[in-house]
Design an enzyme around this catalytic site. Structure first.
Site, PDB file in Angstrom:
ATOM      1  N   ALA A  61       0.850  -1.191   0.000  1.00 38.86           N
ATOM      2  CA  ALA A  61       0.000   0.000   0.000  1.00 38.86           C
ATOM      3  C   ALA A  61       0.888   1.244   0.000  1.00 38.86           C
ATOM      4  O   ALA A  61       2.034   1.191   0.451  1.00 38.86           O
ATOM      5  CB  ALA A  61      -0.888  -0.012   1.234  1.00 38.86           C
ATOM      6  N   GLY A 102       0.721  -5.035   1.097  1.00 35.83           N
ATOM      7  CA  GLY A 102      -0.471  -5.093   0.254  1.00 35.83           C
ATOM      8  C   GLY A 102      -0.192  -5.735  -1.099  1.00 35.83           C
ATOM      9  O   GLY A 102      -1.102  -6.296  -1.713  1.00 35.83           O
ATOM     10  N   GLU A 105      -0.505  -9.292  -0.441  1.00 36.81           N
ATOM     11  CA  GLU A 105      -1.921  -9.549  -0.132  1.00 36.81           C
ATOM     12  C   GLU A 105      -2.762  -9.600  -1.407  1.00 36.81           C
ATOM     13  O   GLU A 105      -3.695 -10.388  -1.520  1.00 36.81           O
ATOM     14  CB  GLU A 105      -2.436  -8.478   0.836  1.00 36.81           C
ATOM     15  CG  GLU A 105      -1.804  -8.638   2.221  1.00 36.81           C
ATOM     16  CD  GLU A 105      -2.182  -7.518   3.175  1.00 36.81           C
ATOM     17  OE1 GLU A 105      -1.870  -6.348   2.854  1.00 36.81           O
ATOM     18  OE2 GLU A 105      -2.806  -7.789   4.204  1.00 36.81           O
ATOM     19  N   GLU A 125       4.528  -5.030   7.455  1.00 40.61           N
ATOM     20  CA  GLU A 125       3.734  -3.962   8.081  1.00 40.61           C
ATOM     21  C   GLU A 125       4.105  -3.694   9.533  1.00 40.61           C
ATOM     22  O   GLU A 125       4.070  -2.556  10.000  1.00 40.61           O
ATOM     23  CB  GLU A 125       2.238  -4.299   7.982  1.00 40.61           C
ATOM     24  CG  GLU A 125       1.628  -4.117   6.613  1.00 40.61           C
ATOM     25  CD  GLU A 125       1.759  -5.325   5.694  1.00 40.61           C
ATOM     26  OE1 GLU A 125       2.610  -6.193   5.967  1.00 40.61           O
ATOM     27  OE2 GLU A 125       1.014  -5.385   4.701  1.00 40.61           O
TER      28      GLU A 125
HETATM   29  N1  3HC Z   1       4.532   3.474   0.115  1.00 43.49           N
HETATM   30  C1  3HC Z   1       4.965   4.683  -0.291  1.00 43.49           C
HETATM   31  N2  3HC Z   1       6.243   4.938  -0.624  1.00 43.49           N
HETATM   32  C2  3HC Z   1       7.101   3.924  -0.543  1.00 43.49           C
HETATM   33  C3  3HC Z   1       6.719   2.639  -0.112  1.00 43.49           C
HETATM   34  C4  3HC Z   1       5.365   2.430   0.211  1.00 43.49           C
HETATM   35  N3  3HC Z   1       4.904   1.239   0.598  1.00 43.49           N
HETATM   36  N4  3HC Z   1       7.806   1.841  -0.122  1.00 43.49           N
HETATM   37  C5  3HC Z   1       8.842   2.601  -0.543  1.00 43.49           C
HETATM   38  N5  3HC Z   1       8.410   3.847  -0.800  1.00 43.49           N
HETATM   39  C6  3HC Z   1       9.201   4.968  -1.335  1.00 43.49           C
HETATM   40  C7  3HC Z   1      10.268   5.425  -0.379  1.00 43.49           C
HETATM   41  O1  3HC Z   1       9.753   6.381   0.514  1.00 43.49           O
HETATM   42  C8  3HC Z   1      11.293   6.021  -1.317  1.00 43.49           C
HETATM   43  O2  3HC Z   1      10.800   7.280  -1.709  1.00 43.49           O
HETATM   44  P1  3HC Z   1      11.810   8.477  -2.050  1.00 43.49           P
HETATM   45  O3  3HC Z   1      12.641   7.996  -3.192  1.00 43.49           O
HETATM   46  O4  3HC Z   1      10.887   9.591  -2.374  1.00 43.49           O
HETATM   47  O5  3HC Z   1      12.603   8.701  -0.817  1.00 43.49           O
HETATM   48  C9  3HC Z   1      11.202   5.110  -2.543  1.00 43.49           C
HETATM   49  O6  3HC Z   1       9.928   4.478  -2.444  1.00 43.49           O
HETATM   50  C10 3HC Z   1      12.274   4.050  -2.613  1.00 43.49           C
HETATM   51  O7  3HC Z   1      12.327   3.381  -1.379  1.00 43.49           O
HETATM   52  P2  3HC Z   1      13.712   2.892  -0.750  1.00 43.49           P
HETATM   53  O8  3HC Z   1      14.694   3.994  -0.793  1.00 43.49           O
HETATM   54  O9  3HC Z   1      13.393   2.275   0.555  1.00 43.49           O
HETATM   55  O10 3HC Z   1      14.138   1.794  -1.830  1.00 43.49           O
HETATM   56  P3  3HC Z   1      14.790   0.371  -1.604  1.00 43.49           P
HETATM   57  O11 3HC Z   1      14.901  -0.210  -2.944  1.00 43.49           O
HETATM   58  O12 3HC Z   1      15.972   0.461  -0.721  1.00 43.49           O
HETATM   59  O13 3HC Z   1      13.699  -0.477  -0.761  1.00 43.49           O
HETATM   60  C11 3HC Z   1      11.514  -1.371  -0.254  1.00 43.49           C
HETATM   61  C12 3HC Z   1      12.441  -0.745  -1.315  1.00 43.49           C
HETATM   62  C13 3HC Z   1      12.089  -2.718   0.210  1.00 43.49           C
HETATM   63  C14 3HC Z   1      10.155  -1.566  -0.871  1.00 43.49           C
HETATM   64  C15 3HC Z   1      11.440  -0.427   0.953  1.00 43.49           C
HETATM   65  O14 3HC Z   1      11.145   0.879   0.491  1.00 43.49           O
HETATM   66  C16 3HC Z   1      10.397  -0.799   1.955  1.00 43.49           C
HETATM   67  O15 3HC Z   1      10.646  -1.618   2.824  1.00 43.49           O
HETATM   68  N6  3HC Z   1       9.207  -0.190   1.848  1.00 43.49           N
HETATM   69  C17 3HC Z   1       8.139  -0.411   2.782  1.00 43.49           C
HETATM   70  C18 3HC Z   1       7.405  -1.675   2.470  1.00 43.49           C
HETATM   71  C19 3HC Z   1       6.207  -1.807   3.351  1.00 43.49           C
HETATM   72  O16 3HC Z   1       6.223  -1.547   4.527  1.00 43.49           O
HETATM   73  N7  3HC Z   1       5.114  -2.261   2.740  1.00 43.49           N
HETATM   74  C20 3HC Z   1       3.875  -2.414   3.430  1.00 43.49           C
HETATM   75  C21 3HC Z   1       3.087  -1.162   3.263  1.00 43.49           C
HETATM   76  S1  3HC Z   1       1.701  -1.136   4.315  1.00 43.49           S
HETATM   77  C22 3HC Z   1       0.572  -2.074   3.532  1.00 43.49           C
HETATM   78  O17 3HC Z   1       0.796  -2.650   2.502  1.00 43.49           O
HETATM   79  C23 3HC Z   1      -0.750  -2.082   4.230  1.00 43.49           C
HETATM   80  C24 3HC Z   1      -1.610  -3.217   3.849  1.00 43.49           C
HETATM   81  O18 3HC Z   1      -1.357  -4.322   4.632  1.00 43.49           O
HETATM   82  C25 3HC Z   1      -3.061  -2.815   4.000  1.00 43.49           C
END
Ligand code: 3HC
Length: 703
Positions: A61, A102, A105, A125
């Site tokens: 997400a 997500g 998911e 998450e």
């Molecule tokens: N939402 C919005 N922005 C995101 C994002 C996300 N889920 N994941 C990464 N980004 C953005 C980062 O903020 C960054 O933005 P910027 O360039 O403007 O600073 C850009 O994407 C690149 O991210 P990274 O620098 O972290 O890139 P990497 O390649 O090193 O890592 C990644 C990529 C492994 C995907 C890492 O960004 C990460 O762990 N992201 C979070 C993943 C996460 O927590 N996902 C779950 C989201 S919550 C969800 O899905 C809810 C659901 O259950 C309902």
């Protein structure tokens, strides 16, 4: 952003592209829902493959949408997932790249999943203080079993697809393109006339689920004090044993509570703060970093050795210089011992120890540093010593080499002026132990050129550090603030508190260690040396005398077996010291202070607001570019509790009006002169804003 549909062999291949990580923001969700509708309405289409373009299937997400109306705007993630699962035509997720949160998911809602070998999947998450809220806690256990699912969801750590082979998560794991394999799989299943399976229809089987869950709950409770998400994850996964809709209701309830929790807001602030810290306003992608293939380090002490290990770990050769053979041997032996310790614990192999040591060249001769692209000095903190080192480095270093100082408090501009190339000089302030601590302060000198900065940020990434840029000032961001914190701690002793009370209060607030235990660990003589310099340079700075008296008593901390606390030989447990207490009481008497009962709340406020006030000055002076940079420094370098998001974020949550009111109250008390509020704080509090408001830019930088 684009969602495109192409037709292959009667199968619609729906590809979503939303760089950088294919987050499932509103536009992607809309595109996916429309593409699915269109496929279902088209008689020429018999099945649908859903895939992410680029390196990611999906990072999940879009976290930026959380707590905004866009997150729930239709079609929300639940709508899209429901549309996938109930699609009349079978859907196969083709996972060619990482699928997280997500994203996974979404794949779990599909009827089939095909993954390319080597990709990773996970539900991270929990790391941002929430739980998988789009069915992950219910469908993953049905796919991989209760135990594996619980581990993945509670740890948040992604796993390689291969590790889940045969678990029921993937219908196929392939070497090449997952899309091609997904199309073939769908064609086969459609031809066989098979019913298309849904994970929700499976049962979670476990021989002794209740015993396993009770054990998991105990472990999670012990490991996640202060964090509400992990126990909620266990509750939701436990509910997967119940009928699907009941389980989903438990997941939803947990998600709603957690997404609004202060802990999750703080963790998300840290997530974005860490990434924002790598951006420098005037250093865009057009500024190319210089290549760094070889590193030279001056000083093989604890710091120099720790710094060297970062590069060796990343496969970068290091030449390390000392002034005597004995010091050099000692330094090299310490590095080897450290690696062998890691090998004993199974963290690296014996071969890796040798491979890393093989990249290290010990030397007594500056000429051996001539081919280094980056030279880092880690010698004694004195200008004369730095001058000698930088003079020699300037003489031998090749043109274009970057010269860095690891100073923690000296003036980087003055050090740069010891060379004929101040444009190539900057500070790289590592934190001890340098091979362990994630924070790196990158200190930008007045003359440091942009590609040198870009190189430092790129190097930080290579050696897996979290870099924050600081301007030049005494102590940079972190130490300049910690001094104010330490000062308040010693003022509290004058007024009525004892070290153990202060430490207890700060540890209850969430610091790993209170200020006095920290002083004993780091060595009280280090801060003493800094104070002695201050007495000369900044006679206006007020200090409590008790910290000096402590050092005069030889109580330097753990290394002398006594500091603010007493220690038994070979044991780091602090024991309150009668001698120290007597000294503190004597001091209060000498100052004519009648000691009073001090509340834990006052202790926490005074220490944390001292950080905040200095942080505000750092921000208004443009030493830090944004408030979140300061938070990142404190989260990764000083053990500030992650679930509070850093001092500036914490102040925002308390409300700057309230923070300022408390400071004004303390300004009327003992050592009140130390509570002059920073103008930026007054300005923000007065206009109802906060440090982390996008508009709250430091004036110096905005000018
Ligand atoms: N939402 C919005 N922005 C995101 C994002 C996300 N889920 N994941 C990464 N980004 C953005 C980062 O903020 C960054 O933005 P910027 O360039 O403007 O600073 C850009 O994407 C690149 O991210 P990274 O620098 O972290 O890139 P990497 O390649 O090193 O890592 C990644 C990529 C492994 C995907 C890492 O960004 C990460 O762990 N992201 C979070 C993943 C996460 O927590 N996902 C779950 C989201 S919550 C969800 O899905 C809810 C659901 O259950 C309902």
């Amino acid at each position: 952003m684009a969602v495109t549909t192409t037709l292959r062999d009667g199968i619609a291949v729906v590809t979503f592209d939303n760089p950088p990580v294919n987050g499932l923001g509103l536009d992607v969700r809309r595109g996916l829902a429309e593409a699915l509708d269109a496929a279902n309405a088209d008689d020429a289409i018999h099945g649908v493959v859903v895939t992410g373009g680029g390196r990611f299937f999906s990072g999940g997400a879009d976290i930026k949408e959380f707590n905004t109306p866009r997150a729930e705007q239709a079609p929300n993630l639940h709508d899209v997932i429901a549309a996938v699962e109930s699609s009349a035509k079978p859907v196969c997720a083709a996972i060619n790249g990482t699928a997280l949160g997500g994203g996974l998911e979404l794949a779990l809602a599909a009827h089939y999943r095909v993954a390319r070998r080597g990709t990773e999947v996970g539900l991270p998450e929990v790391k941002i203080g929430i739980l998988p809220g789009a069915g992950g806690t219910q469908r993953l256990p049905r796919a991989v079993g209760l135990e594996t699912a619980l581990n993945m969801i509670v740890s948040g750590v992604p796993v390689a697809a291969e590790r889940l082979d045969g678990s029921g998560l993937f219908d196929a794991l392939v070497e090449g393109d997952a899309v091609e394999a997904a199309v073939a799989l769908l064609r086969g299943r459609i031809a066989a006339g098979a019913a298309h399976p849904r994970l929700r229809d499976r049962q979670v089987e476990h021989d002794d689920a209740q015993a396993f869950l009770a054990w998991a709950r105990m472990g999670v409770a012990a490991a996640s004090r202060h964090y509400p998400a992990p126990p909620r994850c266990v509750d939701a996964v436990a509910a997967s044993l119940r009928p699907f809709e009941e389980g989903i209701a438990v997941e939803r309830e947990g998600f709603t509570v957690l997404i609004n929790s202060p802990e999750s807001r703080a963790l998300r602030h840290a997530f974005f703060g860490e990434r924002a810290a790598s951006r420098i306003d005037d250093v865009g992608p057009d500024v190319k970093p210089r290549p760094v293939a070889r590193v030279g380090i001056v000083g093989a002490g604890t710091m120099g050795g720790g710094i060297a290990m970062n590069f060796l770990n990343a496969g970068i050769p290091v030449a390390i210089l000392e002034t005597s053979q004995e010091a050099l041997d000692r330094g090299i032996a310490a590095i080897r011992r450290n690696y062998e310790g890691s090998a004993k614990k199974g963290r690296i192999t014996a071969a890796q120890v040798e491979q890393r040591m093989g990249l290290l060249t010990p030397t007594l001769d500056y000429a051996a540093l001539a081919d280094a692209d980056l030279l880092i000095e880690a010698v004694y903190e004195e200008y004369a010593v730095k001058q000698a080192v930088f003079g020699k480095l300037d003489a031998v270093a090749k043109e274009g080499a970057i010269l860095a100082t690891n100073t923690s408090s000296l003036d980087v501009d003055r050090i740069a002026a010891f060379t004929r190339r101040p444009q190539d000089v900057l500070g790289l302030h590592f934190f001890s132990p340098a091979n362990v601590m994630r924070l790196l302060e990158v200190v930008r000198g007045a003359k440091t050129v942009r590609d040198v900065l870009a190189t430092a940020m790129a190097v930080a990434k290579t050696i897996r550090k979290t870099a924050v840029v600081s301007g030049v000032c005494d102590g940079f961001i972190g130490n300049r603030m910690i001094e104010q914190y330490a000062r308040q701690a010693t003022f509290l002793l004058e007024e009525g508190a004892l070290p153990q009370q202060v430490d207890r209060a700060m540890e209850a607030f969430g610091f790993a260690m209170g200020p006095f235990r920290m002083g004993d660990l780091a060595g009280n003589d280090i801060a003493w040396a800094i104070r002695k310099r201050r007495y000369v340079e900044r006679p206006d700075m007020v200090y409590a005398k008790n910290a000096d008296l402590l050092c005069e008593m030889g109580r330097f901390g753990q290394k002398t077996g006594k500091g603010w606390y007493d220690y038994q030989p070979g044991d780091r447990t602090p024991h309150p010291s009668a001698e120290v207490e007597a000294m503190i009481l004597e001091q209060s008497k000498a100052l004519g202070i009648t000691r009073r009962e001090i509340s834990d709340r006052e202790i926490v406020e005074r220490l944390v607001y001292a950080l905040v006030n200095e942080g505000a000055r750092i921000l208004e002076e443009g030493i830090a570019a944004r408030a979140s940079d300061i938070d990142v420094v404190y989260l990764y370098g000083y053990g500030f509790p992650a679930w509070r998001g850093g001092p500036m974020f914490h102040a925002d949550q308390v409300g700057l009006y309230n923070v300022l009111a408390a400071m004004r109250r303390y300004a009327r008390g003992h050592r009140g002169e130390t509570w002059e509020p920073a103008p930026l704080l007054v300005e923000l509090a007065g206009s109802g804003r906060s440090f982390n408001d996008p508009v709250a830019r430091p004036r110096a930088a905005a000018a």
